[in-house]
Design a protein around this motif. Structure first.
Motif, PDB file in Angstrom:
ATOM      1  N   ALA A  14     -39.649 -23.188 -37.364  1.00  0.00           N
ATOM      2  CA  ALA A  14     -38.700 -23.980 -37.238  1.00  0.00           C
ATOM      3  C   ALA A  14     -38.552 -23.762 -35.733  1.00  0.00           C
ATOM      4  CB  ALA A  14     -37.510 -23.508 -37.851  1.00  0.00           C
ATOM      5  N   ALA A  15     -38.372 -22.661 -35.325  1.00  0.00           N
ATOM      6  CA  ALA A  15     -38.657 -21.930 -33.564  1.00  0.00           C
ATOM      7  C   ALA A  15     -39.700 -22.954 -32.797  1.00  0.00           C
ATOM      8  CB  ALA A  15     -38.944 -20.814 -33.629  1.00  0.00           C
ATOM      9  N   THR A  16     -41.046 -22.799 -33.605  1.00  0.00           N
ATOM     10  CA  THR A  16     -42.033 -23.918 -32.994  1.00  0.00           C
ATOM     11  C   THR A  16     -41.809 -25.468 -32.477  1.00  0.00           C
ATOM     12  OG1 THR A  16     -43.342 -22.414 -34.182  1.00  0.00           O
ATOM     13  CG2 THR A  16     -44.446 -24.544 -32.858  1.00  0.00           C
ATOM     14  N   LYS A  17     -41.104 -25.911 -33.930  1.00  0.00           N
ATOM     15  CA  LYS A  17     -40.633 -27.002 -33.481  1.00  0.00           C
ATOM     16  C   LYS A  17     -39.279 -27.247 -32.340  1.00  0.00           C
ATOM     17  CE  LYS A  17     -41.536 -28.504 -38.944  1.00  0.00           C
ATOM     18  NZ  LYS A  17     -40.854 -28.960 -39.588  1.00  0.00           N
ATOM     19  N   ARG A  18     -38.824 -27.119 -32.969  1.00  0.00           N
ATOM     20  CA  ARG A  18     -37.667 -26.489 -31.489  1.00  0.00           C
ATOM     21  C   ARG A  18     -38.070 -26.405 -30.198  1.00  0.00           C
ATOM     22  NH1 ARG A  18     -32.032 -28.118 -32.118  1.00  0.00           N
ATOM     23  NH2 ARG A  18     -31.587 -28.117 -33.817  1.00  0.00           N
ATOM     24  N   PHE A  19     -38.830 -25.557 -29.807  1.00  0.00           N
ATOM     25  CA  PHE A  19     -39.358 -25.206 -28.444  1.00  0.00           C
ATOM     26  C   PHE A  19     -40.513 -26.039 -28.354  1.00  0.00           C
ATOM     27  CE2 PHE A  19     -39.007 -19.851 -30.177  1.00  0.00           C
ATOM     28  CZ  PHE A  19     -38.062 -20.028 -29.076  1.00  0.00           C
ATOM     29  N   ALA A  20     -41.000 -27.019 -29.172  1.00  0.00           N
ATOM     30  CA  ALA A  20     -42.081 -27.565 -28.522  1.00  0.00           C
ATOM     31  C   ALA A  20     -41.491 -28.688 -28.811  1.00  0.00           C
ATOM     32  CB  ALA A  20     -43.416 -28.074 -29.922  1.00  0.00           C
ATOM     33  N   LYS A  34     -29.112 -22.579 -37.872  1.00  0.00           N
ATOM     34  CA  LYS A  34     -28.845 -23.541 -38.012  1.00  0.00           C
ATOM     35  C   LYS A  34     -29.635 -24.420 -38.833  1.00  0.00           C
ATOM     36  CE  LYS A  34     -25.748 -27.254 -37.266  1.00  0.00           C
ATOM     37  NZ  LYS A  34     -24.914 -28.404 -36.587  1.00  0.00           N
ATOM     38  N   ASP A  35     -30.411 -24.717 -38.546  1.00  0.00           N
ATOM     39  CA  ASP A  35     -32.020 -25.480 -38.950  1.00  0.00           C
ATOM     40  C   ASP A  35     -32.765 -24.384 -40.525  1.00  0.00           C
ATOM     41  OD1 ASP A  35     -32.031 -27.029 -37.180  1.00  0.00           O
ATOM     42  OD2 ASP A  35     -33.408 -25.778 -35.471  1.00  0.00           O
ATOM     43  N   LEU A  36     -32.331 -23.704 -40.182  1.00  0.00           N
ATOM     44  CA  LEU A  36     -32.951 -23.066 -41.561  1.00  0.00           C
ATOM     45  C   LEU A  36     -31.483 -22.688 -42.805  1.00  0.00           C
ATOM     46  CD1 LEU A  36     -35.791 -20.345 -39.794  1.00  0.00           C
ATOM     47  CD2 LEU A  36     -35.796 -22.610 -41.594  1.00  0.00           C
ATOM     48  N   SER A  37     -30.735 -23.349 -42.179  1.00  0.00           N
ATOM     49  CA  SER A  37     -29.092 -22.524 -42.534  1.00  0.00           C
ATOM     50  C   SER A  37     -29.343 -21.101 -43.138  1.00  0.00           C
ATOM     51  CB  SER A  37     -29.090 -23.061 -44.317  1.00  0.00           C
ATOM     52  OG  SER A  37     -28.832 -24.750 -44.430  1.00  0.00           O
ATOM     53  N   LEU A  38     -29.263 -20.498 -41.837  1.00  0.00           N
ATOM     54  CA  LEU A  38     -29.102 -19.064 -41.683  1.00  0.00           C
ATOM     55  C   LEU A  38     -28.335 -18.051 -40.930  1.00  0.00           C
ATOM     56  CD1 LEU A  38     -33.499 -17.988 -41.626  1.00  0.00           C
ATOM     57  CD2 LEU A  38     -32.169 -17.713 -43.198  1.00  0.00           C
ATOM     58  N   SER A  39     -27.595 -17.073 -41.602  1.00  0.00           N
ATOM     59  CA  SER A  39     -26.874 -16.540 -40.131  1.00  0.00           C
ATOM     60  C   SER A  39     -27.368 -15.740 -39.115  1.00  0.00           C
ATOM     61  CB  SER A  39     -26.165 -15.761 -41.345  1.00  0.00           C
ATOM     62  OG  SER A  39     -26.917 -14.228 -41.048  1.00  0.00           O
ATOM     63  N   LYS A  40     -26.501 -15.870 -38.134  1.00  0.00           N
ATOM     64  CA  LYS A  40     -27.714 -15.278 -37.105  1.00  0.00           C
ATOM     65  C   LYS A  40     -27.897 -14.210 -36.923  1.00  0.00           C
ATOM     66  CE  LYS A  40     -25.709 -15.925 -33.026  1.00  0.00           C
ATOM     67  NZ  LYS A  40     -25.759 -16.385 -31.811  1.00  0.00           N
ATOM     68  N   ALA A  41     -27.116 -13.284 -38.166  1.00  0.00           N
ATOM     69  CA  ALA A  41     -27.336 -11.914 -37.500  1.00  0.00           C
ATOM     70  C   ALA A  41     -28.640 -11.653 -38.863  1.00  0.00           C
ATOM     71  CB  ALA A  41     -25.977 -11.318 -39.275  1.00  0.00           C
ATOM     72  N   LEU A  42     -28.782 -12.700 -39.894  1.00  0.00           N
ATOM     73  CA  LEU A  42     -30.305 -12.290 -40.745  1.00  0.00           C
ATOM     74  C   LEU A  42     -31.487 -12.759 -39.921  1.00  0.00           C
ATOM     75  CD1 LEU A  42     -31.362 -11.918 -42.961  1.00  0.00           C
ATOM     76  CD2 LEU A  42     -31.276 -13.913 -43.918  1.00  0.00           C
ATOM     77  N   LEU A  43     -30.896 -13.580 -39.017  1.00  0.00           N
ATOM     78  CA  LEU A  43     -32.186 -13.992 -37.747  1.00  0.00           C
ATOM     79  C   LEU A  43     -32.224 -13.426 -37.076  1.00  0.00           C
ATOM     80  CD1 LEU A  43     -34.289 -16.399 -36.204  1.00  0.00           C
ATOM     81  CD2 LEU A  43     -32.405 -17.233 -35.114  1.00  0.00           C
ATOM     82  N   TYR A  44     -31.644 -12.908 -36.494  1.00  0.00           N
ATOM     83  CA  TYR A  44     -30.968 -11.732 -35.352  1.00  0.00           C
ATOM     84  C   TYR A  44     -31.880  -9.980 -36.262  1.00  0.00           C
ATOM     85  CZ  TYR A  44     -29.421 -14.023 -31.130  1.00  0.00           C
ATOM     86  OH  TYR A  44     -28.649 -14.331 -30.733  1.00  0.00           O
ATOM     87  N   TYR A  45     -32.171 -10.144 -37.440  1.00  0.00           N
ATOM     88  CA  TYR A  45     -32.913  -9.154 -38.167  1.00  0.00           C
ATOM     89  C   TYR A  45     -33.874  -9.114 -37.892  1.00  0.00           C
ATOM     90  CZ  TYR A  45     -34.489  -6.874 -42.551  1.00  0.00           C
ATOM     91  OH  TYR A  45     -35.655  -5.591 -42.842  1.00  0.00           O
ATOM     92  N   TYR A  46     -34.599 -10.463 -38.087  1.00  0.00           N
ATOM     93  CA  TYR A  46     -35.912 -11.230 -38.284  1.00  0.00           C
ATOM     94  C   TYR A  46     -36.683 -10.389 -36.781  1.00  0.00           C
ATOM     95  CZ  TYR A  46     -36.612 -11.867 -43.021  1.00  0.00           C
ATOM     96  OH  TYR A  46     -36.525 -11.582 -44.456  1.00  0.00           O
ATOM     97  N   PHE A  47     -35.382 -11.158 -35.654  1.00  0.00           N
ATOM     98  CA  PHE A  47     -35.897 -11.248 -33.610  1.00  0.00           C
ATOM     99  C   PHE A  47     -34.983 -10.835 -33.485  1.00  0.00           C
ATOM    100  CE2 PHE A  47     -39.190 -13.985 -36.394  1.00  0.00           C
ATOM    101  CZ  PHE A  47     -40.280 -13.908 -35.859  1.00  0.00           C
ATOM    102  N   PRO A  48     -34.754  -9.851 -32.235  1.00  0.00           N
ATOM    103  CA  PRO A  48     -34.646  -9.014 -32.289  1.00  0.00           C
ATOM    104  C   PRO A  48     -33.321 -10.082 -31.169  1.00  0.00           C
ATOM    105  CG  PRO A  48     -35.556  -8.142 -31.586  1.00  0.00           C
ATOM    106  CD  PRO A  48     -36.196  -8.654 -32.617  1.00  0.00           C
ATOM    107  N   ASP A  49     -34.050 -11.114 -30.206  1.00  0.00           N
ATOM    108  CA  ASP A  49     -34.063 -11.743 -28.872  1.00  0.00           C
ATOM    109  C   ASP A  49     -35.359 -13.009 -29.217  1.00  0.00           C
ATOM    110  OD1 ASP A  49     -36.193 -10.966 -27.879  1.00  0.00           O
ATOM    111  OD2 ASP A  49     -35.263  -8.780 -27.002  1.00  0.00           O
ATOM    112  N   LYS A  50     -34.524 -13.995 -28.427  1.00  0.00           N
ATOM    113  CA  LYS A  50     -35.482 -14.756 -28.224  1.00  0.00           C
ATOM    114  C   LYS A  50     -36.493 -14.836 -27.423  1.00  0.00           C
ATOM    115  CE  LYS A  50     -33.575 -18.435 -25.808  1.00  0.00           C
ATOM    116  NZ  LYS A  50     -32.557 -20.267 -25.420  1.00  0.00           N
ATOM    117  N   ILE A  51     -36.825 -13.886 -27.098  1.00  0.00           N
ATOM    118  CA  ILE A  51     -37.716 -13.581 -26.200  1.00  0.00           C
ATOM    119  C   ILE A  51     -38.784 -12.826 -27.485  1.00  0.00           C
ATOM    120  CG2 ILE A  51     -38.888 -12.433 -24.616  1.00  0.00           C
ATOM    121  CD1 ILE A  51     -37.888 -14.613 -23.257  1.00  0.00           C
ATOM    122  N   SER A  52     -38.890 -12.271 -28.341  1.00  0.00           N
ATOM    123  CA  SER A  52     -39.680 -11.687 -29.198  1.00  0.00           C
ATOM    124  C   SER A  52     -39.968 -12.486 -30.567  1.00  0.00           C
ATOM    125  CB  SER A  52     -38.532 -10.557 -29.988  1.00  0.00           C
ATOM    126  OG  SER A  52     -37.568 -10.999 -30.939  1.00  0.00           O
TER     127      SER A  52
END
Length: 206
Positions: A14-20, A34-52
């Motif tokens: 999903a991030a690849t599509k957005r970034f590209a 939002k694209d994945l219907s995830l909470s931001k908390a869950l997204l940050y669980y997998y990736f602590p920031d946008k750089i990672s």
């Protein structure tokens, strides 16, 4: 693949599509969640920031590129054709994912985040290994006789990278080539490849 890995893969895709499409600077973590219907908390669980997340996206794209390169090299027996194929694939992926090359993040080699430095190092090592495999195959076919294929591959890769700085119009401010410059660099790299390989062949005769 367990559920954790599946979720991580979905986030990266999903991030690849957005970034590209929009570029990293114009994409927010909120939009990706939002694209994945995830909470931001869950997204940050997998990736602590946008750089990672960005680093994970680049690493995933690199894996896809090398997989495609490896598949193509299987049916190429000529050393020169193989190297030219690698250059073509590098250009094709650079053009396909051009918007992912963010000048503000990787434009200054002195300020590249650690996560990105790790990915850049991995890609460099993988490129050297791939080029060395071409030289090894050429050795087996007696097309070339290269003693230290890893070392020679590293020299060749560094020479190809150096082509970028010969083409960039603004060498002080720019690190990432424009699309036209990428194409020009690729053409120069192909000429370099022919000269380099001819040099290896002539060295064997002398």
């Amino acid at each position: 693949m367990d559920n954790h890995d599946k979720k991580r893969t979905l986030i990266i895709e999903a991030a690849t599509k957005r970034f590209a499409h929009f570029g990293i600077s114009k994409t927010t973590m909120t939009e990706i969640a939002k694209d994945l219907s995830l909470s931001k908390a869950l997204l940050y669980y997998y990736f602590p920031d946008k750089i990672s997340l960005y680093a994970a996206v680049l690493e995933n794209i690199a894996k896809k590129m090398f997989h495609k390169i490896d598949q193509g090299l299987v049916d190429i027996d000529n050393c020169e054709d193989a190297i030219l194929y690698i250059i073509d694939m590098r250009l094709a992926f650079a053009m396909k994912y051009y918007n992912l090359f963010d000048q503000t993040i990787i434009g200054n080699s002195m300020e590249i985040p650690q996560e990105l430095s790790r990915v850049i190092q991995l890609v460099s090592e993988r490129e050297i290994k791939t080029i060395a495999s071409v030289f090894n195959k050429a050795n087996q076919c007696q097309e070339l006789h290269v003693e230290n294929t890893i070392y020679i591959a590293e020299i060749f890769l560094n020479a190809m990278i150096g082509m970028r700085f010969c083409v960039l119009k603004d060498k002080k401010a720019m690190f990432i080539p424009t699309k036209d410059e990428f194409d020009e660099i690729s053409k120069m790299q192909k000429k370099l490849a022919v000269i380099f390989l001819n040099g290896l062949r002539n060295q064997e005769k002398s």
